[in-house]
Design an enzyme around this catalytic site. Structure first.
Site, PDB file in Angstrom:
ATOM      1  N   CYS A  73      16.240 132.900  86.708  1.00 14.42           N
ATOM      2  CA  CYS A  73      17.126 133.488  85.692  1.00 14.42           C
ATOM      3  C   CYS A  73      18.049 134.589  86.205  1.00 14.42           C
ATOM      4  CB  CYS A  73      16.255 134.000  84.554  1.00 14.42           C
ATOM      5  SG  CYS A  73      17.019 135.198  83.448  1.00 14.42           S
ATOM      6  N   HIS A 110      14.716 137.397  79.449  1.00 17.40           N
ATOM      7  CA  HIS A 110      15.718 136.442  79.913  1.00 17.40           C
ATOM      8  C   HIS A 110      17.107 137.068  79.836  1.00 17.40           C
ATOM      9  CE1 HIS A 110      17.514 132.664  80.969  1.00 17.40           C
ATOM     10  NE2 HIS A 110      18.236 132.642  79.877  1.00 17.40           N
ATOM     11  N   ASP A 125      25.084 130.804  80.156  1.00 17.88           N
ATOM     12  CA  ASP A 125      23.760 130.985  80.736  1.00 17.88           C
ATOM     13  C   ASP A 125      23.556 129.893  81.788  1.00 17.88           C
ATOM     14  OD1 ASP A 125      21.135 131.363  81.387  1.00 17.88           O
ATOM     15  OD2 ASP A 125      20.347 131.149  79.352  1.00 17.88           O
TER      16      ASP A 125
END
Length: 272
Positions: A73, A110, A125
């Protein structure tokens, strides 16, 4: 703020297959997002090898741009943020609580970005892994966006909470929830420390390697390799001892030194 000045933008754009003159507009944003997802697999192999996750741009560039590696991430989205800053985009960092279909309230662990392009706001993302976005999604409540064979939506809940959802064969599936509270690089350093070291983190105890494409998603979790299609079908098989290096290279585009492959197989595949 995001280290764009330290990034070799030409090398990054070449790595993701972008050609032309990058500009802070929607066409560039879409192309860079698509190219990044296609080029860099999601993977936590540094964590399971017992190494720290380095988030400075120089380290990310050496690992992901210069090497045949991906990241998880924070690595993915911070490299992406550096490129966007260098190109000239305006954006805000956000934080999300992972749901993956559960109603359990988890910590904010996240990273995602809200980006301005062509006078509108977009959710981006590149670091969610197997069920992640291929392209930016318009940052509007109720939006539904088909990307390849996958469909995503943004839904509003109470108290300013929004949810990114994926349309499964049996209905909508919540991926994560988030608010508009601004996050900064220092916040992600703290989140990264927890996610990369806490014994309850899903990324500490087993390899997780994922690659999502327009028509199929590949996942390696522990020793189980799976291929998922948009109709909900999943084909699974165990990865046998001795084939991990080939699977990582051929399926995910990840190439590790022989000693790292040997260590992973010793830890997770029972080889000595």
């Amino acid at each position: 703020m995001w280290g764009g000045g330290e990034l070799d933008l030409d090398a990054y754009l070449e790595r993701i297959g972008f050609s032309g003159d990058p500009k802070p507009d929607l066409d560039t944003l879409r192309a860079v997002h698509r190219g990044h997802v296609a080029a860099f697999p999601f993977e936590n192999l540094e964590i399971v090898l017992g190494r720290p996750i380095v988030l400075d741009v120089a380290g990310l560039q050496e690992k992901m741009v210069g090497g045949a590696r991906g990241g998880y991430c924070y690595e993915q989205n911070l490299l992406f943020a550096a490129a966007l800053e260098r190109i000239g985009f305006g954006f805000t960092g956000l934080g999300a609580r992972i749901r993956m279909g559960s109603d359990r309230v988890r910590a904010v662990t996240h990273m995602l970005l809200r980006i301005e392009a062509d006078g509108r706001q977009w959710l981006t993302d590149v670091g969610f892994g197997g069920e992640g976005l291929l392209e930016p999604v318009l940052f509007e409540d109720g939006v539904v966006d088909r990307q390849g064979e996958w469909t995503f939506g943004v839904a509003a809940e109470d108290d300013g909470v929004r949810v990114l959802r994926s349309l499964h064969h049996d209905g909508w599936f919540d991926l994560y929830s988030f608010t508009l509270e601004e996050r900064f690089p220092a916040d992600y350093v703290v989140m990264n420390h927890y996610t990369a070291t806490h014994p309850h983190s899903p990324f500490v105890g087993r390899p997780v390697v994922q690659r999502t494409g327009p028509e199929v998603r590949h996942n390696l979790v522990g020793t189980l390799l799976s291929v998922a299609g948009p109709d909900g079908t999943v084909e699974e098989r165990p990865v046998r001892a001795g084939e991990l290096g080939t699977v990582l290279a051929d399926v995910f585009g990840v190439r590790l030194p022989a000693e790292d492959i040997a260590e992973l197989e010793r830890r997770y595949f029972g080889r000595t």
